[in-house]
Design a protein around this motif. Structure first.
Motif, PDB file in Angstrom:
ATOM      1  N   LYS A  91       0.794  -1.292   0.099  1.00  0.00           N
ATOM      2  CA  LYS A  91      -0.065  -0.085  -0.042  1.00  0.00           C
ATOM      3  C   LYS A  91       0.928   1.263  -0.105  1.00  0.00           C
ATOM      4  O   LYS A  91       0.509   2.176  -0.585  1.00  0.00           O
TER       5      LYS A  91
ATOM      6  N   ASP B 279     -12.277   3.101  -0.149  1.00  0.00           N
ATOM      7  CA  ASP B 279     -11.297   3.975   0.571  1.00  0.00           C
ATOM      8  C   ASP B 279     -11.416   5.193   0.310  1.00  0.00           C
ATOM      9  O   ASP B 279     -10.947   6.464   0.997  1.00  0.00           O
TER      10      ASP B 279
ATOM     11  N   GLY C  78     -10.111  -0.133  -4.760  1.00  0.00           N
ATOM     12  CA  GLY C  78      -9.937   0.604  -3.489  1.00  0.00           C
ATOM     13  C   GLY C  78     -10.922   1.828  -3.543  1.00  0.00           C
ATOM     14  O   GLY C  78     -10.421   2.748  -2.749  1.00  0.00           O
ATOM     15  N   TYR C  79     -11.760   2.131  -4.628  1.00  0.00           N
ATOM     16  CA  TYR C  79     -12.349   3.068  -4.622  1.00  0.00           C
ATOM     17  C   TYR C  79     -13.285   3.589  -3.386  1.00  0.00           C
ATOM     18  O   TYR C  79     -13.583   4.619  -2.870  1.00  0.00           O
TER      19      TYR C  79
ATOM     20  N   PHE D  53      -5.682  -0.669  -8.725  1.00  0.00           N
ATOM     21  CA  PHE D  53      -5.877  -0.515  -7.504  1.00  0.00           C
ATOM     22  C   PHE D  53      -6.852   0.407  -7.070  1.00  0.00           C
ATOM     23  O   PHE D  53      -7.387   0.336  -6.115  1.00  0.00           O
ATOM     24  N   SER D  54      -7.021   1.462  -7.871  1.00  0.00           N
ATOM     25  CA  SER D  54      -7.921   2.481  -7.635  1.00  0.00           C
ATOM     26  C   SER D  54      -9.398   1.802  -7.927  1.00  0.00           C
ATOM     27  O   SER D  54     -10.291   2.157  -6.948  1.00  0.00           O
TER      28      SER D  54
END
Length: 619
Positions: free
Chosen positions: A297, A534, A531-532, A527-528
């Motif tokens: 991360k 977050d 992890g939207y 990853f975006s």
């Protein structure tokens, strides 16, 4: 560039006027000013009249200030310091620099070089790289529109704070105001603090500036708050008068909007380091936590921060560099401006953490308890610290002036990308009437921004931020990088740069452009998407399912421009399917054409009456 008879109707109307002239008169007409039609002897020919020479920056420093101003924005102040201490303090600088060198900087350099070589915006440039992918340009324009719909509202908050600070006592100092609740407790009253206590600064932001308590989330956002709408109107007026004349007006504006933040940052830094607890804040900011470097991360956060801080893909770098002189050294420009951007983020960390250290000292808390990221840091935590300082009104005015100037530069860049892109694509309609076009564009974006000034506008801003540019821009830039290096060709691109600056990019740059930077973008994109949630986290509000679905439609609306235009271009191109694909991918005009050289028709004296006469030749 010289055009034959069959070339006068290029897509988008980009380049000049088609005139009918008699044999032998073409050179005369090409050098004349206002359009004039010449005919005679039943024999007429079309030539492509050149538009006036493209504007250039009056001084090199104005271009550098514009690029630095675009790259250095509010995120440098409210995001970089937070993710730095959250992801390992001083140790975070290692993944940040690695991602900067191998991912962000090559993309930054690529866009500056593309804009300077082809001398056009985000739409017209694709005719010279890969015409079938011009949907990338339309996607960029749409993304910049989404960004303009919420980013200027954040600047209007800062303007509201600026006006609210023009009094003898800051309104978020006490709990004696009409908007305060029974839970409001001054942060200096340690004995009265409980688990349900809220600070005056928090209540001022949420209950006076936003009045979000009067909305029911996105299900009922309430009416427009007209004081915010007026502040937003003031922001758009500033933006209009900075952009309406092109690089002439922008070049003057950036002297203030790009340099003022550095004056203010150093003033705040010198004040901050004199406060008790500042040393502890700096130690917290910089102390390396090496064990965090093994966390994936941390590297993803570093990559995301580098990308969104430098801002490749928004069309701004293309637009700004397109007004450079052809032989400008864009290589050193990329190195210099990206380095300034990184150092500014680093400097902002000291400014923020000296204040957080001071707040932690006054409240007898740890820094992790008083720190936060995003708007809360600059509209709640920092104003709270300022309210406890001597001369608080003066420091508040200075701080919010910093936020306004940081924000204005970035919004200049986003709108200039749209303006340059569309004016270059439709010069006869828009470029000749730039002032009216810019006024219309600014008015439309202002109207579309008004929902963000409602009581529930803050929830809409988060939604627009995540699903407008937040995810889509990563895919768009991936396609852009792939097209330049894999379709147009990295060797051809390197030759273009050599033609401009006199030396060819080395193996490092070519490897980054071909493989490392696209991989860098693809990883962040994946990853975006995963992890939207977050990215939308903040507070206790849970976004309804319908709003998330609308958000994904927003993301799809820009990304879909790419395949939609590709299909359109292939269908429009004559020939068999494979011929269509090949022709649609072939650059129509792969070399620079706007060099201040008078363009004349090449086939005029050579018997061009046989019909084709097409093809371009550069002189």
């Amino acid at each position: 560039m010289v055009m034959g008879e069959g070339d006068g109707d290029m897509e988008g109307g980009g380049g000049g006027n088609d005139e009918c002239v008699e044999d032998g008169d073409e050179e005369l007409v090409a050098m004349m000013g206002p359009p004039t039609t010449f005919c005679g002897n039943n024999k007429c020919k079309k030539i492509r009249r050149p538009l006036p020479p493209r504007e250039t920056w009056k001084k090199k420093i104005e271009f550098l200030l514009a690029v630095v101003g675009f790259a250095v924005d509010l995120g440098n102040v409210w995001r970089f310091p937070y993710i730095c201490y959250q992801n390992g303090g001083g140790a975070f600088l290692i993944p940040y620099v690695v991602m900067l060198v191998f991912g962000g900087l090559p993309l930054f350099y690529m866009e500056l070089a593309l804009g300077q070589f082809h001398r056009c915006g985000c739409l017209t440039v694709w005719k010279k790289i890969c015409p079938a992918l011009k949907g990338v340009g339309y996607a960029i324009c749409l993304i910049d529109m989404y960004m303009g719909m919420y980013y200027n509202t954040v600047i209007s908050w800062a303007l509201y704070y600026l006006f609210s600070s023009m009094r003898s006592e800051l309104p978020w100092t006490s709990c004696d105001n009409p908007w305060n609740t029974l839970n409001c407790t001054p942060v200096t009253n340690l004995s009265a603090l409980t688990n349900v206590s809220t600070s005056p600064a928090k209540e001022f932001f949420e209950r006076s500036v936003l009045e979000q308590h009067r909305a029911d989330g996105l299900d009922r956002i309430g009416p427009i708050k007209w004081s915010l709408a007026l502040c937003l109107l003031a922001v758009f007026l500033l933006v209009y008068f900075s952009l309406w004349k092109g690089v002439r007006s922008t070049g003057m504006a950036v002297w203030v909007t790009s340099l003022a933040p550095y004056v203010v940052l150093f003033m705040l830094l010198f004040q901050g380091i004199s406060l008790p607890g500042a040393g502890e804040g700096i130690r917290y900011y910089l102390t390396p936590q090496w064990h965090k470097l093994v966390n994936t991360k941390v590297w993803i956060d570093a990559a995301s921060q580098v990308f969104f801080s430098l801002g490749p893909g928004f069309g701004t770098l293309l637009a700004l560099s397109s007004y450079n002189k052809f032989n400008n050294n864009c290589y050193w420009d990329a190195i210099l401006t990206s380095s300034i951007n990184f150092l500014t983020s680093f400097l902002a960390g000291f400014v923020i953490f000296t204040m957080l250290g001071y707040m932690a000292h006054v409240q007898n808390k740890s820094i992790s308890e008083v720190g936060t990221e995003g708007p809360g840091l600059v509209f709640i935590v920092y104003p709270e610290a300022i309210a406890m300082m001597t001369g608080s009104v003066m420091w508040a005015l200075i701080f919010f002036l910093l936020l306004i100037t940081l924000g204005l530069d970035s919004t200049f860049g986003g709108l200039e990308a749209i303006i340059t892109g569309l004016c270059d694509e439709y010069p006869n309609v828009l470029k000749r009437h730039r002032e009216l076009f810019v006024a219309g564009l600014v008015a439309v974006i202002y109207i579309l921004s008004l929902p963000t000034t409602t009581y529930g506008g803050v929830y809409l801003i988060t939604l627009l931020n995540v699903f407008g540019p937040g995810i889509a821009i990563l895919f768009v830039v991936f396609v852009e990088a792939a097209a330049v290096c894999w379709v147009y060709g990295v060797d051809r691109f390197a030759n273009d740069i050599e033609m401009m600056i006199g030396h060819r990019p080395g193996m490092f740059w070519r490897l980054c452009w071909c493989y490392i930077s696209p991989a860098f973008l693809l990883i962040i994109f994946v990853f975006s998407i995963l992890g939207y949630k977050d990215m939308m986290a903040g507070g206790s509000y849970v976004y309804p399912d319908w709003s998330i679905n609308m958000g994904w439609l927003m993301t799809a609306s820009s990304i879909s421009c790419i395949p939609a235009y590709f299909i359109y271009k292939v269908c429009k191109t004559p020939g068999s399917f494979m011929q269509r694909i090949k022709l649609a991918m072939k650059p129509e005009d792969p070399e620079p054409d706007d060099r201040g050289i008078v363009a004349i028709a090449s086939a005029v004296h050579g018997g061009g009456s046989g019909g084709g006469g097409g093809g371009g030749t550069h002189v």
